[in-house]
Design an enzyme around this catalytic site. Structure first.
Site, PDB file in Angstrom:
ATOM      1  N   HIS A 211       6.537  28.146 -83.882  1.00  0.00           N
ATOM      2  CA  HIS A 211       5.286  28.824 -83.513  1.00  0.00           C
ATOM      3  C   HIS A 211       4.405  29.039 -84.736  1.00  0.00           C
ATOM      4  O   HIS A 211       4.555  30.026 -85.461  1.00  0.00           O
ATOM      5  CB  HIS A 211       5.636  30.174 -82.873  1.00  0.00           C
ATOM      6  CG  HIS A 211       4.489  30.848 -82.198  1.00  0.00           C
ATOM      7  ND1 HIS A 211       4.608  31.482 -80.993  1.00  0.00           N
ATOM      8  CD2 HIS A 211       3.193  30.997 -82.555  1.00  0.00           C
ATOM      9  CE1 HIS A 211       3.437  31.985 -80.626  1.00  0.00           C
ATOM     10  NE2 HIS A 211       2.562  31.717 -81.577  1.00  0.00           N
TER      11      HIS A 211
ATOM     12  N   LEU B 191      -1.880  25.975 -87.160  1.00  0.00           N
ATOM     13  CA  LEU B 191      -2.276  25.189 -88.334  1.00  0.00           C
ATOM     14  C   LEU B 191      -3.793  24.989 -88.409  1.00  0.00           C
ATOM     15  O   LEU B 191      -4.295  24.432 -89.379  1.00  0.00           O
ATOM     16  CB  LEU B 191      -1.537  23.846 -88.356  1.00  0.00           C
ATOM     17  CG  LEU B 191      -0.004  23.948 -88.389  1.00  0.00           C
ATOM     18  CD1 LEU B 191       0.636  22.573 -88.513  1.00  0.00           C
ATOM     19  CD2 LEU B 191       0.482  24.856 -89.531  1.00  0.00           C
TER      20      LEU B 191
ATOM     21  N   HIS C 147       2.792  33.441 -73.957  1.00  0.00           N
ATOM     22  CA  HIS C 147       2.231  34.596 -74.663  1.00  0.00           C
ATOM     23  C   HIS C 147       2.034  35.690 -73.622  1.00  0.00           C
ATOM     24  O   HIS C 147       1.138  35.600 -72.784  1.00  0.00           O
ATOM     25  CB  HIS C 147       0.909  34.199 -75.326  1.00  0.00           C
ATOM     26  CG  HIS C 147       0.181  35.325 -76.000  1.00  0.00           C
ATOM     27  ND1 HIS C 147       0.002  35.382 -77.363  1.00  0.00           N
ATOM     28  CD2 HIS C 147      -0.408  36.432 -75.496  1.00  0.00           C
ATOM     29  CE1 HIS C 147      -0.672  36.485 -77.672  1.00  0.00           C
ATOM     30  NE2 HIS C 147      -0.947  37.139 -76.546  1.00  0.00           N
TER      31      HIS C 147
ATOM     32  N   ASP D 134      -0.978  29.918 -75.827  1.00  0.00           N
ATOM     33  CA  ASP D 134      -0.772  31.008 -76.779  1.00  0.00           C
ATOM     34  C   ASP D 134      -2.095  31.549 -77.310  1.00  0.00           C
ATOM     35  O   ASP D 134      -3.029  30.808 -77.583  1.00  0.00           O
ATOM     36  CB  ASP D 134       0.078  30.541 -77.967  1.00  0.00           C
ATOM     37  CG  ASP D 134       0.398  31.697 -78.874  1.00  0.00           C
ATOM     38  OD1 ASP D 134       0.931  32.700 -78.376  1.00  0.00           O
ATOM     39  OD2 ASP D 134       0.096  31.619 -80.080  1.00  0.00           O
TER      40      ASP D 134
ATOM     41  N   HIS E   7       7.106  35.376 -79.448  1.00  0.00           N
ATOM     42  CA  HIS E   7       6.998  36.652 -80.176  1.00  0.00           C
ATOM     43  C   HIS E   7       7.259  37.911 -79.334  1.00  0.00           C
ATOM     44  O   HIS E   7       6.375  38.746 -79.179  1.00  0.00           O
ATOM     45  CB  HIS E   7       5.639  36.761 -80.873  1.00  0.00           C
ATOM     46  CG  HIS E   7       4.439  36.297 -80.062  1.00  0.00           C
ATOM     47  ND1 HIS E   7       4.154  36.766 -78.806  1.00  0.00           N
ATOM     48  CD2 HIS E   7       3.462  35.392 -80.358  1.00  0.00           C
ATOM     49  CE1 HIS E   7       3.057  36.193 -78.373  1.00  0.00           C
ATOM     50  NE2 HIS E   7       2.627  35.354 -79.275  1.00  0.00           N
TER      51      HIS E   7
ATOM     52  N   ASP F  17       4.881  32.778 -86.096  1.00  0.00           N
ATOM     53  CA  ASP F  17       3.532  33.094 -85.597  1.00  0.00           C
ATOM     54  C   ASP F  17       2.524  33.102 -86.755  1.00  0.00           C
ATOM     55  O   ASP F  17       1.603  33.926 -86.797  1.00  0.00           O
ATOM     56  CB  ASP F  17       3.494  34.419 -84.825  1.00  0.00           C
ATOM     57  CG  ASP F  17       2.248  34.525 -83.945  1.00  0.00           C
ATOM     58  OD1 ASP F  17       1.475  33.540 -83.860  1.00  0.00           O
ATOM     59  OD2 ASP F  17       2.042  35.591 -83.341  1.00  0.00           O
TER      60      ASP F  17
ATOM     61  N   HIS G 192      -6.136  33.454 -91.476  1.00  0.00           N
ATOM     62  CA  HIS G 192      -7.558  33.772 -91.305  1.00  0.00           C
ATOM     63  C   HIS G 192      -8.196  33.902 -92.679  1.00  0.00           C
ATOM     64  O   HIS G 192      -7.539  34.304 -93.648  1.00  0.00           O
ATOM     65  CB  HIS G 192      -7.739  35.099 -90.563  1.00  0.00           C
ATOM     66  CG  HIS G 192      -7.359  35.042 -89.121  1.00  0.00           C
ATOM     67  ND1 HIS G 192      -8.059  34.291 -88.203  1.00  0.00           N
ATOM     68  CD2 HIS G 192      -6.351  35.631 -88.439  1.00  0.00           C
ATOM     69  CE1 HIS G 192      -7.488  34.434 -87.007  1.00  0.00           C
ATOM     70  NE2 HIS G 192      -6.445  35.230 -87.122  1.00  0.00           N
TER      71      HIS G 192
END
Ligand SMILES: [Zn+2]
Length: 446
Positions: A62, A65, A181, A154, A234, A307, A311
């Site tokens: 998970h 990219l 999710h 997700d 998750h 996960d 950013h």
């Protein structure tokens, strides 16, 4: 092209191996495990793994990219570099790029970019619904032919149970697992952290644990109805883990993963309004963390996944309720997994299972996650006593949004081998780095 990882301690749950052995690799595949007393096969490059653990290459089920579309946050090449630097030989790329990976052209693009980078294996995950809007099913069959290993929307849940049922039936026809999710939008909307004591104290809008649990229960029921393979991404709440435990007791094909931040930090970490504590699902309260540790201990939780959600610093510099969700994770996951071993929550075999054996089983990846003869020679070499401090300025990721800056950990991946090529050596690990030039020369250019 021969490589011997000599004199290490091999832990390979796929074949019940937990003993001192050398790993013999030729032309990108494992030939077999040799005894220390066996002579070194002719023409072998040798890595001295004395005192180290040699495991099947780790797989992160998970990761985000960001390419195509958000290359300023991460590219497939930078994400793959971060993956191997964190000990992951393989990484699964979630589909919420721009455009979304909901068709074979995007799937092929991701695979081509990964091949160009020549670092980690990258397996794309396709969208469940077109543009992940939850309205119309994506072309799962065409994406599977192009190389996806699972489907997921997700970032959001599939909003209607009827659509999720159809998605599961469709995915089942292609033998693709559905990665879920769980976040009921009508309950979670507007929330920026876990709903509880700290959201009240801090005056931030909360997302109740029930938002995750409602979807987890719903989708376990739909897995029973459809017979589909369901994997909860998750998991972070007691109720979601309990739902998986019940589903497994019934013999359903339901599995789940946990991300390292969810057992490492509580919602109290939000108290300084650092936006690097903002992710979805959010950091939870201690009672939920207790449930996560229980789930890891008893095997209800199958896998550890990062996960990884890079950013840009400018985006994370916004006010807490304006900043995007997510943190990077590829380079800290193994160190944080070693915390579990060092605290006696799980043993190292179980850690290897959660990072290699089980992801491969869940995703049905052929000839991976094992050091059996003929498997792809993906290997993660671990030093369980290596003390290190995470220096984010050295991160291979393009982004720096992590709450683990300066964290000291004991235990690390010191080398990552993909298809028989050494693609990462820990910079602080001098014993192996003396071998670096030769190992790289054999594998061609990086
Ligand atoms: Zn998610």
């Amino acid at each position: 092209m021969r490589l011997l990882i000599a004199n290490g301690y091999v832990i390979d749950p796929s074949q019940g191996v937990n003993t001192g052995k050398s790993v013999f690799i030729e032309d990108g595949r494992v030939v077999g495990l040799l005894s220390y007393s066996d002579s070194v096969p002719e023409g072998c490059e040798v890595i001295d793994a004395t005192g180290l653990i040699v495991a099947p290459g780790f797989i992160d089920m998970h990761a985000h990219l960001r390419e195509p579309g958000h290359e300023y946050k991460e590219t497939i090449a930078s994400g793959a570099a971060a993956a191997v630097a964190g000990g992951f030989a393989t990484v699964c790329a979630m589909p919420n790029t721009d455009p979304i990976n909901d068709n074979a052209a995007v799937t092929r693009f991701i695979i081509e970019q990964a091949e160009r980078a020549r670092l980690a294996n990258v397996f794309p995950v396709g969208a469940i619904t077109k543009t992940s809007a939850g309205v119309e099913l994506a072309e799962m069959g065409e994406m599977k032919d192009a190389g996806i290993v699972a489907v997921s929307d997700d970032g959001c849940s599939v909003p209607s149970p009827g659509m999720m049922r159809r998605a599961m039936e469709y995915a089942r026809g292609f033998d693709l697992p559905v990665i879920d999710h769980c976040e009921d939008r009508s309950l979670a909307r507007g929330g920026v952290m876990h709903e509880g004591h700290w959201s009240l104290v801090l005056g931030l809008r909360g997302m109740p644990a029930a938002a995750e649990e409602v979807d987890a229960l719903r989708d376990c029921a739909l897995a029973e109805l459809t017979g589909a393979r369901l994997h909860l991404a998750h998991v972070s709440t007691r109720g979601a883990i309990e739902a998986v435990r019940r589903a497994k007791e019934k013999g359903l094909a339901v599995t789940c993963e946990v991300a390292p931040h969810h057992w490492t930090l509580t919602d109290e970490a939000v108290a300084d309004y650092d936006t690097n504590t903002k992710m979805s699902p959010p950091l939870r309260s201690p009672d939920h963390i207790e449930a996560i540790l229980e789930g890891l201990r008893d095997g209800t939780i199958d896998a550890i996944a990062t996960d990884h959600a890079p950013h840009h610093a400018d985006e994370k510099a916004l006010e807490y309720d304006q900043a995007p969700f997510g943190i990077t994770g590829l380079e800290t996951a193994v160190g944080l997994a070693f915390d579990l071993v060092n605290q006696g929550v799980i043993d190292i075999e179980r850690m290897v299972e959660a990072l290699a054996t089980n992801p491969v089983r869940i995703l049905s990846l052929e000839n991976r996650g094992s050091l059996r003869a003929d498997a792809y020679a993906d290997v993660t070499i671990l030093d369980p006593s290596f003390q290190w401090t995470f220096d984010v300025s050295l991160s291979k990721s393009k982004s720096r949004n992590t709450p683990f800056v300066g964290r000291t950990m004991t235990g690390a991946a010191v080398a990552t081998i993909v298809g028989g090529r050494v693609v990462f050596l820990h910079p602080g690990f001098e014993r192996l780095s003396s071998l670096e030039p030769k190992a790289f020369a054999k594998g061609g250019s990086r």
